[in-house]
Design an enzyme around this catalytic site. Structure first.
Site, mmCIF file in Angstrom:
data_model
loop_
_atom_site.group_PDB
_atom_site.id
_atom_site.type_symbol
_atom_site.label_atom_id
_atom_site.label_comp_id
_atom_site.label_asym_id
_atom_site.label_seq_id
_atom_site.Cartn_x
_atom_site.Cartn_y
_atom_site.Cartn_z
ATOM 1 C CG MET B 292 -1.683 1.170 1.155
ATOM 2 S SD MET B 292 -3.036 -0.298 0.227
ATOM 3 C CE MET B 292 -4.672 -0.857 1.586
ATOM 4 C CG HIS B 435 -8.036 6.909 -6.060
ATOM 5 N ND1 HIS B 435 -7.537 5.976 -7.055
ATOM 6 C CD2 HIS B 435 -7.119 7.823 -5.791
ATOM 7 C CE1 HIS B 435 -6.997 6.884 -7.853
ATOM 8 N NE2 HIS B 435 -6.391 8.083 -6.610
ATOM 9 C CD GLU B 436 -4.474 1.725 -2.988
ATOM 10 O OE1 GLU B 436 -3.989 2.237 -2.223
ATOM 11 O OE2 GLU B 436 -4.270 1.854 -4.138
ATOM 12 N N GLY B 437 -7.528 4.972 0.259
ATOM 13 C CA GLY B 437 -8.024 5.610 1.639
ATOM 14 C C GLY B 437 -7.830 6.762 1.606
ATOM 15 C CG HIS B 442 -3.946 8.653 4.177
ATOM 16 N ND1 HIS B 442 -2.980 7.579 3.875
ATOM 17 C CD2 HIS B 442 -4.710 8.726 2.676
ATOM 18 C CE1 HIS B 442 -3.223 6.874 2.567
ATOM 19 N NE2 HIS B 442 -4.425 7.103 2.093
#
Lengths: 591, 591
Positions: B292, B435-437, B442
């Site tokens: 990730m 996207h990707e969190g 975060h």
């Protein structure tokens, strides 16, 4: 539940608990009105907004008007619903009865139209432009122009436009080059090109009246040589409408407001485009500017409305969408919770609320001053309206856009798709920082003209108005620290304006204006904090027993704005004062 | 001149004047490389980006892939250009030679791919996803999976996906419900639904390998029961590819990245979808998280690249577009000036530059740490990479979006049309905060895990790295006040983190995390200020006589960030410490 567009409770709160409507209804111009008549206007606007305009939003966004053989064809759905909008009569609602108006306070008109804008910005655009065009003729035109062109616009049969911008000039109206040649018959022959003309052509009405900036032959250069002309798409000749040589030469493919065409127009390609002078020669810019406040308040309201509908959508989504679990309660065997339970989602909702409802209050307040200035002879109200206009125009555009971004973010991956509407409202909103003067231009206008006008009288009026709010807040038992912070905000503006104004007086206008953008942001933050203090005072003494939660939410949003945004002003004032010069001295050739 | 996508001078500056490349090239893994070999990689990526990908951008944006009879058909233009992208071999460039890689430093890879992303984010998406999928098998898969599925991906024949998200779970991976039933033949039978699967189907390659999160029969609930499976679109049977029962059930109509389809997939509708376990059972999340960081750095770079291409476009526009005149020189007889002469336009340009180039430096620095950690056994570098990842992912997404908005604003009314590209980049950019969190996730990750990990070792490493930069800046003669401010920024972070961590240790995790969003913003501002200090030091001692202006511009942007953004941290820290509770205690039922 369908999106309510605006929260009806907010509208009632503003009219019944924040403002004292008797101040308006005791003025002669509004003598035929009372809360009941206001409610009728609001109810009919709300109904058309929810039942007619909102359901058509997606269709109009997906299929913009088409340009075929030089003529614009709007979406069939728009043609169907247009009579329902026309019959509301909003284009003439605030005008005097002698021109067919209802003499409705702008304060109420603002709230009624906000529903329509939130439902479908493009559709309301046709109404707003028509109102502005007709009002220009009402204010400055001859009796003949009123009869021939104003009356059909106010009556709803025709629509109007504002034809200012030209391709080579953009925002620089002193560089307008469209010409108007006098003839012996009293009209002028007009030639030139305009661009970004909203509703510049369509098939909703028999005629379109373009209020056009042009130069008469021999006019002085620059802004003092620009006149206002009434140039119809079809002119009246012998009781009939004949083509007036205004051609559509192109359509801009806008990213939002997609129900409303934005066009390039060419006047007089066949040498037969006739225009009629409105008012005196060379006064076009000053006439336009008298109407511009109205248009700018309308743009501000566009911003509020577009942020409001998105806020409502994201609130409903956050309540419905289960995902994740609270911090410290991560047992996967428990059900997921609605995302509104996550503090960061509530942050995004409360920030939207603070922006939307703070800005709505400011717009309603500006409208209130407009009513008092125009119909109550209130000089302080006029000062306040002038001062607040750049803020009321640009804050909803800039922070409203941020609110729209948050609404999309709350929708997560779904928000990134056109299956959901937040992305469409985001596109709509972006225009508001550009049209009717970019945010940068309003920043210059606020600091360079409005805040320093009349020897500081505008800022003195502002301080007095805020002091009145502070008195109310104190009496209502609002947290004294909030009152002190808002008061200090006004002092920061006053001191800073004096310091910057001194630079201008000393001849260094560049230094005065270098941080105009920061100055605008600072003033906007304080103005919205002032409104939140007023709303907090009304909420603290809220009279409706069934709305305890509603009042609590108002206090939470007031707290948010005063604690989170208001403290930023010190840094902004520091930038303005220090003259931090990184971009000031930047040589573009370095880049 | 065509849009350069990135400024080549920036790339050279980072490689030749900011970093010391010998630190990398003396490591055994990179022994075959030198500045010359790096330049070859950069030159070929740049050429394909400018000559092949960028010219196709508009076509792919205007005509997204189509879903016909359950299969995705991409734009013909994409099929034409795909071989040119594949042959760059970037999907395997950083990998070891034994799997066909070039052993290229990630530092250089990052700069090379930034050109491709800036040219056409969607097209690079296929490469990036393939790289990630193949890398998962390389790291955790069996030799058979490496041979059968990794090798064709690294070779460029097939592509890959990351199949994590499910409709009912969104970001909550502990709620994944896709199941994998063991069989006697060593494979699993997979059933379930995935959504938002980028490149989940297309006709660019013969096969697609879906790296899929699923639960084995009897797996524990929650995150500890999720396994990673390799589930191809077509499986190998007897040396042939046969359909593996992964069906496309829908396509999301994204508002950007329109060359890359985002799909809903159904596994095992016919009961014949086979998957192969990657690594150990129930370790799927931990495997995914090891990859990730890579994916998050890539998303951050997407953000930088998308802001960069728009910045370059608005810079060129501002230099070319004449409009208006300087303040105090308003004679309408003089020609209009390019808008770059207006200070507020320069403000918008310099803010974009500070965001774009500051973020690019941070991404390159993160890549640098990745190289040192993986191939130099540098523990501090690993700490730094872990700490910086949420910032490197979310800062370009959030502030990059703001930069994209400024690029549009500089284009005025034209920027609001699809005839110009800034609006398209704005749409592309918006995905990066989702996207990707999401940014909210975060923020929780940074404060709740990374900043407090290993007894503060990560923050100590950060303080040491910033101190090194300060030393360099001092030696270079950078303004001592800037150095002091950046140093103070680190102290603010350190003190604040300790204070918030203490709340968590005392059991009040909600209070610790309430202002995670402000904490992330604070840390991001300081991290970017640190990078600007580093860039300023290099610029101050710039070695190229032909680039005096370039260095001046770097110093101006450093000054802008340190004077304009960095002072905001005190207010943000105050919010975090005070626990301002307006949204914390907000009852959603009040809204």
């Amino acid at each position: 539940m369908a999106n309510p567009l605006l929260d009806d409770r907010d509208v009632e709160f503003l009219l019944d608990e924040v403002l004292d409507l008797s101040t308006l209804t005791t003025l002669p111009y509004f003598a035929d009105h009372d809360r009941g008549s206001f409610e009728l206007v609001l109810a009919s606007a709300r109904r058309v907004a929810r039942e007619v305009l909102y359901p058509a939003y997606r269709a109009l966004d997906e299929q913009p008007p088409r340009l075929i053989d030089g003529a614009i064809h709007v979406h069939p759905r728009l043609k169907e619903l247009w009579p329902r909008v026309r019959e509301l009569g909003l284009q003439v609602a605030t005008r005097p009865s002698e021109v067919g108006g209802l003499q409705l306070p702008t304060t109420v008109f603002t709230l009624a139209t906000a529903y329509l804008m939130a439902a479908n910005l493009s559709v309301y655009g046709y109404v707003g432009l028509t109102q502005g065009a007709a009002h220009l003729i009402e204010a400055f035109g001859s009796e003949a122009l009123k009869r021939d062109y104003m009356a059909p616009m106010y009556g709803g049969a025709w629509t109007g436009t504002m034809a200012l911008t030209e391709p080579q000039a953009g925002s620089s109206l002193s560089d307008v080059t469209t010409t108007a040649e006098p003839t012996a018959d009293g009209h002028y022959l007009v030639r030139g090109s305009k661009i970004f003309i909203s509703a510049g052509d369509h098939d909703l009405a028999d005629n379109i009246v373009h209020m056009t900036l042009a130069r008469l032959r021999g006019a002085p250069p620059g802004i003092k040589g620009v006149s206002l002309l009434c140039v119809p798409k079809r002119r009246l000749e012998g009781g009939k409408l004949v083509d007036n040589d205004v051609a559509v030469t192109g359509m801009i493919h806008k990213i939002g407001w997609r129900g409303l065409p934005s066009l390039a127009l060419a006047y007089g390609e066949r040498g037969d485009c006739r225009g009629w002078l409105v008012g005196e020669p060379h006064q076009g810019i000053s006439y336009m500017f008298q109407m511009m406040n109205e248009a700018r308040i309308m743009v501000g309201l566009n911003g509020v409305a577009t942020a409001s509908v998105a806020y409502q959508e994201s609130l409903a989504y956050a309540r419905d969408r289960p995902q994740g679990r609270p911090l410290g309660a991560r047992d996967p065997a428990t059900p997921q919770v609605p995302i509104v339970r996550h503090p960061d989602v509530r942050r995004m909702l409360l920030r939207q609320k603070a922006i939307v409802e703070g800005a709505l209050a400011l717009l309603v307040r500006a409208s209130w001053y407009s009513d008092l200035a125009q119909h109550g002879g209130d000089a302080r109200a006029q000062l306040m309206l002038d001062l607040l206009t750049p803020i009321a125009k640009s804050f909803p555009a800039e922070r409203g856009f941020e609110a729209n971004v948050l609404a999309l973010q709350i929708h997560g991956g779904y928000g990134y798709s056109s299956e959901y509407l937040p992305e469409a409202w985001l596109r709509d909103q972006k225009l508001n920082s550009i049209h009717e003067g970019t945010t940068g231009i309003h920043a210059l206008d606020l600091l360079g003209r409005r805040a320093v006008a009349k020897g500081g009288a505008a800022l003195a009026a502002f301080a007095a108005e805020v002091a009145t709010t502070c008195d109310r807040a104190r009496a209502a038992g609002v947290d004294a620290a909030w009152i002190a912070e808002v008061t200090r905000g006004v002092e920061v503006i006053t001191g800073l304006t004096a310091a910057l104004g001194a630079r201008g007086l000393a001849g260094d206008v560049e230094a005065m204006m270098l941080h105009a953008a920061d100055y605008l942001e600072l003033c906007s933050i304080v103005a919205i904090a002032w409104q939140w203090l007023e709303l907090a005072a009304a909420a603290k003494t809220g009279r409706r027993a069934d709305r305890a939660g509603f009042y609590q939410a108002k206090l939470a949003a007031a707290q948010y704005w005063i604690r989170t945004e208001l403290p930023r002003i010190d840094h902004l004032a520091g930038l303005c004062r220090s003259g931090e010069d990184s971009y000031g001295r930047l040589d573009p050739d370095w880049l």
